[in-house]
Design an enzyme around this catalytic site. Structure first.
Site, short mmCIF file in Angstrom:
data_model
loop_
_atom_site.label_atom_id
_atom_site.label_comp_id
_atom_site.label_asym_id
_atom_site.label_seq_id
_atom_site.Cartn_x
_atom_site.Cartn_y
_atom_site.Cartn_z
N HIS A 157 -25.39 -10.48 -31.48
CA HIS A 157 -26.39 -11.50 -31.76
C HIS A 157 -25.80 -12.53 -32.70
CE1 HIS A 157 -29.71 -9.51 -29.76
NE2 HIS A 157 -29.27 -8.37 -30.26
N CYS A 199 -25.84 -15.71 -28.43
CA CYS A 199 -26.57 -16.96 -28.50
C CYS A 199 -25.71 -17.96 -29.28
CB CYS A 199 -27.90 -16.77 -29.20
SG CYS A 199 -28.98 -15.67 -28.31
#
Lengths: 411, 534
Positions: A157, A199
């Site tokens: 992440h 991301c």
């Protein structure tokens, strides 16, 4: 007339076809020569069951590079490793990257180098810069040199210029860039291919400044990277889109593939990935369309035939400033020299045997099952025959010849 | 002392402790330790790496037939002239000396010097001895009369005996690091892994131990001044390096096919050895089940006398080692004899020279002793170069990353390395020294030097996240120091304010008393007459 023209063109085409093929192979030849060992650093920075897909991502990459011949000793695998044996896993000991459960990624020998709480920013930086305490095992180090191509894959992440490590800390893009610079300073790589699936992944390679690094990220700044699909039985998403399509492409690669990294990049479309894949090539010398996939994902070792010259030839020593060439015949093998020097002082009975020029036979001497015995060297056979005769005479005196010879050979 | 004064003092003490103890302590505890490095010196070294090196190799001239009392001086002049004709990257020269009695004693088996022997013959020529460091120059009377002999000797020495130095140390030669791709980078300790691979699972054995004792131990001894080889051997079953996939398809297998087929992943496990680099020798036998008729593309290796050909081909894998592929599979329970392995050892021995970088390509080794000797010197110089590079990288990094700590050991290692460098240079520059022992010693010290520099560069404490965003600093220090500072400064301000207030109060009181005094005085003087005036 037209048919004749077509025929002529067709002939010309067939005539040129082998040449174009040859050119391609030549290009591949050259491409092989740039590096001699390939390494892979595969990192999943997440933990916990709901991040199952990150584990699957990194294990899928592991399986691919291993399939293409990178040995385990040259793969550094960093993952939290907490899903295969998670109590929520309906398939204990298995990790799947597809709902069809075709491939068990955790199946055969997976060598994890850093697991659980060892997956830290510090360890990652230490791994890249190779700064460890003295007792750190060699198998957990990135022992690269100036001939090494390194494939670095990270998933987890992330956000703008950072990537979280196990919800505890984060690595900044500057940190990775600085670590690469330290590797470059000490000539610890030939080329790096950096791939990241998080991301806002493209921000992570934005700070790189060392040469010979090619980078690809799954999504732009302020953009998410998405998972591909969920598995009803497992209950969570099993793989990310970017990695899924990457693997989809890599599945068609084998060791003699001529597909390039540009082909891989071209296969990433917004329709498939659902985010904008970014590629950074400004630090990289070569054009991605010239870089074979196997330059990073496989371990192709050059093999040079060594039978061009006969074993231990006599050679002609050319004399300068003289019309004739004088001939110097001697054994040209360094091993003879070593033997000679070694045995000069030690006068043992073996010397003669060793220094004698070898006239080796091709036969493998002993085959116990078939009781065949053939001798390559006359000396040895003579002495052995003598022993045999004595033994046979001895057994004949005892009166059971056939059994005795049999015993002699089988024992 | 009044209460107000005491409060004032306490306030001052707190502030003083805060400023004179707290802030320095905080500064001391939060700054990273950066040991001083001789940055300027290392920078100057990097700019001109061989500024203080002048390699001198002594050569002794011996003449058996004629006595030439001044030939060494004449050769020296010619040698200097020849060497000066080429621009040198690393300065080097030859010291030509006469061969005398004392020299004869010093020149032992273990400590050989370069000797040039002049032999009177019918022709002019030279030859290098195969097993010593001797160069023989043949000359005739005409050469002596025309005084050409010194030039011949000089040319022989520079262009042939010291050919490696002549080519490697000049300006036009490419840097030493870009060596051919076959050789591994030099390391004093190399592990050698010898593996027998059989495609089948039938038990096989090989006489590897006597073979290694008879052939490889002497070879290791020959190379021992250069590298320390440690050897292990093993047998691997059910692995033919994926060769079975080649068979049947075509008999004309190119090296290109081979390199894409051969799978060395199971053998490339250098992580199990303590040495940093490893070489491999794999002797492969195909599987009987998949290739019962043997591998078609193996056409055998010729031996020089041409009588027989061996049933295997060897392949060189750059920076990895040698693969020897046998044509036929092994029968069950075979024992591979020493005689069968012997030619393989010969082949491997000459390949090791290539893998170590002693010879390039298929070039022949004319005089191994001289080559090894030159290799020692070149490697020593390379090591010096490498160590300066490492130190320079270290300096650059420490300057680039100001937040990176530099432990004391690093600076110790650097200083020790620089001392060691001087020792090595002393050995190289001394024209009186030049035997095997000296070069061995120089090489040994230079290996230590490289190791020291690497230890300094890879110090485990020099790791931290170099990048700290400003927000992180605030996030860490504000909760800790904010409340303390706030209490401290507002408290001090209050104390000060209290004092001022009291002063003010005193002032008003004083004014009132002064007025009262004036009033009293006025009353005493009867200055006030009527009530209305009040």
């Amino acid at each position: 007339m037209r048919i004749a023209m077509h025929l002529l063109l067709l002939l010309l085409y067939f005539f040129l076809l082998p040449f174009s093929g040859a050119n391609k192979t030549d290009a591949a030849h050259e491409a092989i020569a740039t590096n001699t060992n390939n390494w892979a650093v595969l990192v999943s920075t997440s933990r916990f069951w709901f991040n199952y897909r990150h584990m699957a991502n990194v294990l899928s990459m592991y399986r691919t590079v291993k399939r293409l011949g990178i040995p385990d000793s040259q793969i550094i695998l960093m993952l939290s490793d907490d899903v295969a044996c998670n109590s929520r896993n309906l398939f204990p000991g298995s990790v799947f990257n597809n709902k069809d459960h075709a491939i068990d990624l955790y199946g055969d020998s997976v060598e994890v180098d850093y697991r659980g709480y060892e997956v830290t920013v510090e360890n990652f930086i230490r791994l890249l810069t190779d700064r460890w305490t003295e007792d750190h095992p060699k198998s957990k180090r990135l022992l690269t040199d100036e001939n090494s191509n390194i494939f670095i894959y990270m998933t987890g992440h992330g956000g703008d210029d950072f990537l979280k490590f196990q919800d505890a800390e984060e690595i900044a893009s500057e940190d990775i860039a600085d670590a690469f610079q330290q590797m470059y300073e000490k000539k610890r790589y030939n080329e790096i291919f950096f791939m990241i699936d998080t991301c806002q992944a493209n921000t992570m390679y934005s700070k790189f400044y060392s040469p010979n690094i090619l980078a690809v990220g799954s999504s732009e700044m302020d953009e998410s990277s998405y998972s591909h699909h969920s598995d009803v039985e497992i209950g969570v998403a099993v793989i990310d889109r970017f990695t899924y399509y990457c693997l989809d492409f890599l599945e068609q690669i084998d060791k003699n593939s001529t597909l390039t990294l540009q082909d891989l990049f071209d296969s990433f479309t917004f329709e498939r990935i659902h985010s904008h894949v970014g590629v950074r090539t400004d630090l990289f010398d070569r054009d991605p369309s010239e870089v074979l996939i196997t330059d990073f994902f496989a371990n192709v070792q050059n093999v040079i035939p060594d039978n061009s010259k006969p074993l231990s030839i006599s050679h002609y020593h050319h004399h300068k400033d003289y019309i004739e060439t004088a001939q110097y015949e001697h054994d040209n093998n360094v091993l003879d020299l070593a033997l000679e020097k070694y045995h000069r002082n030690i006068t043992s009975s073996k010397v003669d045997k060793i220094i004698t020029h070898i006239k080796s036979s091709n036969v493998l001497n002993v085959d116990i099952d078939s009781n065949e015995y053939s001798f390559s060297s006359f000396k040895r056979s003579a002495s052995l025959v003598l022993v045999h005769i004595i033994a046979i005479v001895f057994f004949m005196l005892r009166g059971n010849t056939s059994k005795a010879t049999h015993d002699l050979y089988t024992s | 002392m009044s209460n107000a004064n005491l409060r004032k003092w306490v306030g001052f003490c707190f502030i003083a402790i805060y400023i004179f103890v707290g802030i320095p302590l905080w500064y001391k505890l939060t700054t990273v330790y950066r040991a001083p490095l001789p940055v300027k010196y290392i920078e100057s070294l990097q700019k001109n790496k061989f500024q203080d090196i002048h390699l001198v190799i002594p050569v002794y001239v011996r003449s058996d037939t004629y006595r030439f009392p001044d030939i060494h001086d004449a050769i020296q002049v010619q040698v200097n002239h020849l060497l000066n004709s080429q621009e040198q990257q690393i300065p080097w020269s030859l010291q030509v000396l006469p061969y005398n009695e004392s020299m004869q004693q010093a020149n032992s088996e273990d400590n050989q010097f370069h000797v040039v022997t002049l032999v009177l013959d019918d022709f002019i020529g030279y030859s290098s001895a195969y097993d010593t460091k001797e160069t023989i120059v043949y000359y005739d009377d005409a050469a002596v009369l025309s005084n050409d002999l010194p030039f011949f000797v000089a040319q022989t020495l520079v262009e042939h005996t010291f050919q490696l130095e002549w080519t490697h140390l000049n300006k036009t030669h490419e840097s030493a690091t870009t060596n051919n791709n076959v050789a591994i980078s030099y390391d004093p300790n190399i592990h050698l892994s010898i593996t027998l691979l059989s495609g089948d699972g039938n038990p096989v054995a090989w006489e590897i131990e006597p073979t290694l004792t008879d052939y490889f131990s002497p070879f290791r001894k020959l190379l021992s001044p250069l590298v320390n080889l440690t050897v292990d051997s093993s047998i691997v079953y059910h692995n033919d390096l994926n060769l079975h996939s080649l068979n049947g398809s075509y008999s004309n297998v190119t090296w290109f096919d081979l390199s894409h087929t051969i799978d060395l992943s199971e053998l490339s496990s250098m992580t199990y050895y303590p040495e940093d680099s490893a070489l491999n020798l794999a002797v492969v036998f195909p599987s009987a089940s998949s290739t019962p008729d043997g591998l078609a593309f193996i056409n055998g290796t010729r031996i020089s006398d041409g009588l027989s050909a061996l049933d295997w081909n060897s392949y060189l894998v750059p920076q990895w080692g040698v693969i020897i592929i046998n044509k036929m599979p092994l029968k069950p329970n075979s024992v591979i004899s020493e005689d069968y392995l012997e030619p393989m050892m010969y082949r491997f021995a000459s390949d090791i020279f290539q893998l170590l970088g002693l010879t390039e390509g298929s070039q022949d080794l004319l005089s191994p002793y001289i080559t090894i000797d030159s290799f020692k010197r070149l490697t020593t110089l390379q090591n010096l170069d490498k160590s300066v590079e490492t130190l320079w990288s270290l300096v650059k990094l420490t300057q680039q990353f100001q937040g990176m700590s530099i432990p004391h050991e690093v600076s110790d290692n650097v200083l020790e390395a620089l001392d060691l460098r001087f020792q090595i240079i002393d050995l190289l520059n001394d024209p009186g020294k030049g035997g095997d022992m000296v070069w061995n010693n120089a090489l040994h010290l230079s290996n230590e030097l490289v190791k020291l520099c690497e230890t300094a560069f890879f110090n485990g404490e020099m790791v931290q996240q170099n990048f700290f965003p400003q927000e992180h600093m605030i996030a860490v220090y504000l909760p800790l120091l904010g409340p303390i500072s706030a209490v401290m400064f507002f408290g001090f301000y209050n104390v000060m304010k209290e004092k001022d207030h009291k002063n003010e109060k005193n002032g008003i009181e004083r004014e009132v008393t002064e007025e009262k005094l004036e009033l009293k005085e006025a009353q005493n003087l009867h200055a006030i007459d009527g009530e209305n005036e009040l």
